[in-house]
Structures are given as structure tokens and as C-alpha cells.
Design an enzyme around this catalytic site. Structure first.
Site, short mmCIF file in Angstrom:
data_model
loop_
_atom_site.label_atom_id
_atom_site.label_comp_id
_atom_site.label_asym_id
_atom_site.label_seq_id
_atom_site.Cartn_x
_atom_site.Cartn_y
_atom_site.Cartn_z
CB SER A 8 -19.03 -0.09 5.17
OG SER A 8 -18.61 -0.98 6.33
CB ALA A 42 -5.24 -3.11 6.55
CD GLN A 43 -0.15 -5.56 11.55
OE1 GLN A 43 0.71 -5.83 11.04
NE2 GLN A 43 -0.49 -6.07 12.95
N GLY A 44 -0.38 -3.27 6.65
CA GLY A 44 0.21 -2.94 5.30
C GLY A 44 0.01 -1.53 4.36
CD GLU A 110 4.39 -2.98 3.21
OE1 GLU A 110 3.35 -3.98 2.94
OE2 GLU A 110 3.81 -2.76 4.24
CG HIS A 224 0.57 -12.09 5.38
ND1 HIS A 224 1.68 -11.95 6.64
CD2 HIS A 224 0.48 -10.50 4.82
CE1 HIS A 224 2.51 -11.36 6.83
NE2 HIS A 224 1.89 -9.83 5.16
NE ARG A 268 1.95 -10.05 1.10
CZ ARG A 268 1.20 -9.76 1.15
NH1 ARG A 268 0.14 -9.65 1.87
NH2 ARG A 268 1.53 -8.14 1.91
CG HIS A 328 -3.86 -11.61 4.46
ND1 HIS A 328 -4.45 -10.76 5.53
CD2 HIS A 328 -2.98 -10.52 3.31
CE1 HIS A 328 -3.52 -9.74 4.70
NE2 HIS A 328 -2.55 -9.34 3.73
NE ARG A 363 -4.04 -8.28 -2.05
CZ ARG A 363 -3.35 -7.61 -0.61
NH1 ARG A 363 -2.46 -6.86 -0.82
NH2 ARG A 363 -3.11 -8.83 0.73
C1 SIN Z 1 0.88 -6.72 5.77
O1 SIN Z 1 1.34 -5.44 5.98
O2 SIN Z 1 1.96 -7.84 5.84
C2 SIN Z 1 -0.21 -6.81 5.07
C3 SIN Z 1 -0.13 -5.74 3.83
C4 SIN Z 1 -0.58 -6.23 3.08
O3 SIN Z 1 -1.35 -7.29 2.43
O4 SIN Z 1 -0.89 -5.81 1.76
#
Ligand code: SIN
Length: 507
Positions: A8, A42-44, A110, A224, A268, A328, A363
Site C-alpha cells: 500500500s 519519502a522526503q524527495g 536533486e 543513499h 548517488r 535505500h 536510480r
Molecule cells: C531524497 O530525498 O534524497 C530521497 C529521494 C529519493 O530517494 O528519490
């Protein structure tokens, strides 16, 4: 048609809503409460809104570049072409993405994106906003929700998926269906350090492997770069570096440029390895310096990070904070076509559990929520179509996992497995280390009793995936993307762009 969606997060909830809207009888099965899981953390944001100098093509190019050339260009094309509609859908379902004072969507940047094209909500609380909207949308329908149910296996009949077996507390249950959509996420808890919430134990990939589905690219695990280096794992979004924060060694020098001309905004995997190497050489964590952004901007743009870092005793507006990499995201998973179909008729996979081909070997930031929404919707649309078998472009690898077994130095525990994976199947890998890890994992697998409790099922899933991951990493002898073999960095033996890398059928 009766459809079971397992999981979910954004992928599962999108698939469930679309399937319901197409008239199917949908049940969502989830291991915790509805909406628990990685999406909510998720922050991104979600990549896919293009400013005047930007385009879908440039987003596709950045995705393929970050994926070290191993992405499937067709899957990437689908991702960027469907992206805007899925972002519009999220807005229509109530997600309040951040906007400029003039009311336009605020676009963030980003790492490894050539342009600002990422939308966020609540500054650094995008996943929470998406989850709240999608959970409310599901609750508003007649979709059946089964919470606290662990997927133990797929039900197969005549070679097709015809439902799921569940463990709910101590009760076993079978849920028959005409189609199953796996949306169970990745397997961050293979590792001692991870950004993933508890419960991210690869249950869907393990069930698919046991059922005989093709699984690929498990060696591509993304670490990450910037997790707060004290206390429980807490991610410091890449968007902080996107806004200008820098990485410093213990002498206050910006070391990231030693590894890549884009410095802190390199892909990354490059930044994570640079941090790991620097931390090892100075025997202390490196620091992320966001002080130049100022207290007011940090609190407004990153309210969650601002609150948590202060709770942990840091004032990041005044002092650089210690950071370290952690597992991550899993680029690999259950092999699918462009509509989420797997190699087992009736079985779809969407989101992190799937290997769509979008991410290649690494990714691009903020492509995962997008992928979940895009392929979740596409899988639901494909439910109405006749089943089409996936054409695998390459045969299964000649070399299967070695069956040598080492007597493990310690008995199996989840912690021992996670430490072994972190040490030998982590950021920096060697053939000897991978082979040793695999022998220990085989030894644990040979001696383990059949699982009965939910925790034992999770352990069995982790052990199966650990073996598959170590075996895939051992088989890929060149470094590429997130898979870094310090003993063999040559790239000459890489498959060319777009070919399907080795497939694991069963381990
Ligand atoms: C992040 O905010 O750095 C993570 C975003 C993501 O994993 O795409």
C-alpha cells in the site's frame, strides 16, 4: 475480475484505485496499516514537471545517465511520457504540492538532474502528503482492505497466479483472485543500515522467486549518501544538496569533487562511495554543511529534517552535521514489461518490487514515486487486456549460485545476516568477499527450519534474497552504477544499453 493488490505504497494504492475505477473487485492486502511503508517516509519528491529549458527528453537522458547506461530506453520513455498525467492525478486526488508565490508548482533540483523538475509537498514531506491523499481515496471506495497480513506465497494454478497465501497473526488464509499485483516494495532490511522502515523484507520478490518468476538486477542496490550518522537511520534529503549544501572532510575541504566533476550533485552511487572512502580514511563521519542556507530557509524548506536534527541535538543552521550512507533502494526485482506483467501469467509487479528497466544500475533521485504511480496505473489498465508473455532478451545465466557451503562463524540471526550483507555485499565489493558471504548464506539456508511465525517468514525471505543478491553480485564481475567491484573496475564486459542483464529464475 477479482484483483488482489499486495502492498500500500504509491504503486499499490495507484494500481488499486485504477483497477477499482475500471470496475474490478479489488482487495488491498498490506503488512502493516494501510499506507505504512517507504512511500510515506519519502522526503524527495516526484520528478516530471518541466521548466522552459527542460524537456521529457532531458529527463530521460538524465535517467539513463544515472542508470549507467543500463536502463531500458522504452521503459524510460514510458516513465517520462506518462509522468505529467500521474502528477496531475495526484493533484486531483488532493496532494498539495508546494507552489511559488505566483501559484506555479515549485520545482526543485536533486543530484544528477540537469534541471529543477521535482515537485515536493510540505517541503520535505512529499511521501506523507501522497500517502494521506491516496489512503483517503481508497477509504472512500468499496475496495476491501486487509491490514496486518504477511504475504507468505502466491497461489498458482496451471502456471498462473490465482491468489495469495497470507499469515495474519497466527492464522493462515488463502485469498483467491484472477490477478495479483505485487507492490510490496524493496528489501532494505537486507542491510545493517537502511533508510527503509521495519518490514521492508523483500516479501514480494521472495514469493515471486519461489513461484519461479524471473528476477533480475538484484546486485544493483542503491545506498543513499546522507543519513544522519547518529541514532536511528534518518535521511537527509538530497534536495538539501540540491539547494547548495556541501560535503566536508575533517579538514573542512569539499572532497566530493575528487570523485566527480559534479561534486555533491554527482549520481548517488558516486557520492555514497566518496563518503564511505573519506569516512574510512579519516575514521570519522564526513559532514554535510547546510549553514549557508540559513535558519529561516532550512526550517521553511525542510521542516521535517529541521525538527528531527534539532531533536537529535544538532543546529544545522550553525554547524555541519555528520552523515553516512545507508541502503535505500533496490533497482532490481521481479522482471516486468511496460505494463507490469511478470513472467507468470496473472502476476503483475509495480513499484520497487519490480524491475521495469527504468533504473538500470542506479536510480535517479525522485524517479521512484513517479515510477510507482506510472506503472501502478499501467498495470491496472492491462488487467483488461489478454495476457501477453514477456520476451526475455537474454537466457538465464550459465553460472548458477555456487552451492559451496561454509560453516558460518555465527548461527543465523537477522542481525548477523544484515552485518554480513553490509560488510561483503554493500557499497564496496570484492569477489572473495562475495564468495565468502555466499558460502555463509548457503550454510544458514541449509540448516534453517521451515518458518512458522511472521518474523521467521521475513527471515526466510531475507535469506533467500541475500543469496540471490550475493550470487548476482558475484556473477557481475565489472563495476557499474551502484554495483562496485573494487577488484574489477573495468567496464569492457558490460552488456550494451537496453539489453536485459542476467536473469535469476530461482536460487
Ligand atoms: C531524497 O530525498 O534524497 C530521497 C529521494 C529519493 O530517494 O528519490
Amino acid at each position: 475480475m477479482k484483483v488482489v493488490v499486495v502492498g500500500s505504497g504509491i504503486a499499490g494504492l495507484t494500481a488499486a484505485l485504477h483497477a477499482h475505477e475500471r470496475g474490478h473487485a479489488v482487495t488491498v492486502v498490506t503488512k502493516g496499516r494501510l499506507g505504512d511503508g517507504c512511500t510515506g517516509l519519502a522526503q524527495g519528491g516526484v520528478a516530471g514537471i518541466y521548466g522552459p529549458d527542460d524537456s521529457m527528453q532531458q529527463h530521460a537522458d538524465d535517467t539513463i545517465e544515472a542508470g549507467a547506461g543500463l536502463s531500458d530506453p522504452e521503459a524510460v520513455r514510458v516513465l517520462v511520457e506518462d509522468g505529467a498525467s500521474r502528477i496531475a492525478e495526484l493533484i486531483a486526488r488532493g496532494v498539495a504540492f508546494d507552489r511559488t508565490p505566483s501559484g506555479r508548482l515549485q520545482l526543485g533540483r536533486e543530484a544528477a538532474h540537469s534541471h529543477p523538475r521535482i515537485v515536493h509537498a510540505g517541503g520535505d514531506a512529499t511521501g506523507a502528503a501522497i500517502t494521506a491523499a491516496l489512503v483517503a481515496a481508497v477509504r472512500d471506495t468499496s475496495i476491501t482492505v486487509v491490514e496486518h497480513a504477511l504475504l507468505t506465497d502466491l497461489i498458482l494454478a496451471g502456471g498462473a497466479a490465482r491468489g495469495v497465501r497470507l499469515l495474519i497473526g497466527t492464522a493462515h488464509a488463502a485469498l483467491p483472485a484472477d490477478a495479483v499485483i505485487l507492490a510490496t516494495g524493496g528489501a532494505g532490511h537486507l542491510y545493517a543500515h537502511t533508510t527503509n522502515p521495519a518490514g521492508t523484507t523483500g516479501d514480494g520478490i521472495a514469493a515471486a522467486l519461489r513461484a519461479g518468476a524471473a528476477v533480475a538486477d538484484l546486485e544493483f542496490v542503491q545506498f543513499h549518501p546522507t543519513i544522519l550518522a547518529t541514532g536511528p537511520a534518518f535521511l537527509i534529503s538530497e534536495a538539501v544538496r540540491g539547494e547548495g549544501a556541501t560535503l566536508l572532510d575533517d579538514a573542512g575541504r569539499r572532497f566530493a569533487f575528487d570523485s566527480h566533476p559534479d561534486g555533491e550533485l554527482a549520481p548517488r552511487d558516486v557520492v555514497s562511495r566518496a563518503i564511505a572512502r573519506q569516512a574510512a580514511s579519516q575514521d570519522a563521519p564526513v559532514r554535510l554543511d547546510a549553514t549557508m542556507l540559513g535558519a529561516e530557509r532550512l526550517a521553511a524548506r525542510f521542516p521535517t529534517i529541521d525538527r528531527v536534527t534539532r531533536e537529535r541535538g544538532f543546529d544545522w543552521s550553525r554547524d555541519p552535521i555528520p552523515v553516512t550512507p545507508a541502503a535505500h533502494y533496490l533497482m532490481g526485482g521481479v522482471v516486468t514489461d511496460l505494463d507490469g506483467r511478470t513472467t507468470i501469467p496473472g502476476l503483475f509487479a509495480v513499484g520497487e518490487v519490480a524491475r521495469t528497466g527504468v533504473h538500470g544500475a542506479n536510480r535517479l533521485a525522485s524517479n521512484s514515486l513517479l515510477e510507482g504511480a506510472v506503472f501502478g496505473a499501467r498495470a491496472a489498465s492491462a488487467l483488461d487486456l489478454p495476457w501477453r508473455a514477456i520476451a526475455l532478451e537474454t537466457p538465464p545465466p550459465a553460472g548458477r549460485a555456487p552451492e559451496d557451503v561454509d560453516t558460518a562463524p555465527t548461527a543465523f540471526t537477522r542481525t548477523a545476516l544484515q552485518e554480513l550483507m553490509w560488510a561483503e555485499v554493500g557499497l564496496l565489493r570484492t569477489g572473495d568477499g562475495l564468495a565468502r558471504a555466499l558460502r555463509i548464506l548457503q550454510g544458514w539456508a541449509a540448516s534453517g527450519p521451515a518458518p512458522t511465525t511472521p518474523a521467521e517468514h521475513e527471515d526466510a525471505n531475507l535469506l533467500l534474497l541475500a543469496r540471490a543478491t550475493a550470487s548476482a553480485a558475484l556473477a557481475r564481475t565489472a563495476s557499474v552504477g551502484a554495483h562496485h567491484r573494487v577488484d574489477a573496475v573495468a567496464r569492457e564486459d558490460l552488456p550494451s544499453t537496453g539489453t536485459l542483464p542476467p536473469i535469476l529464475e530461482t536460487v
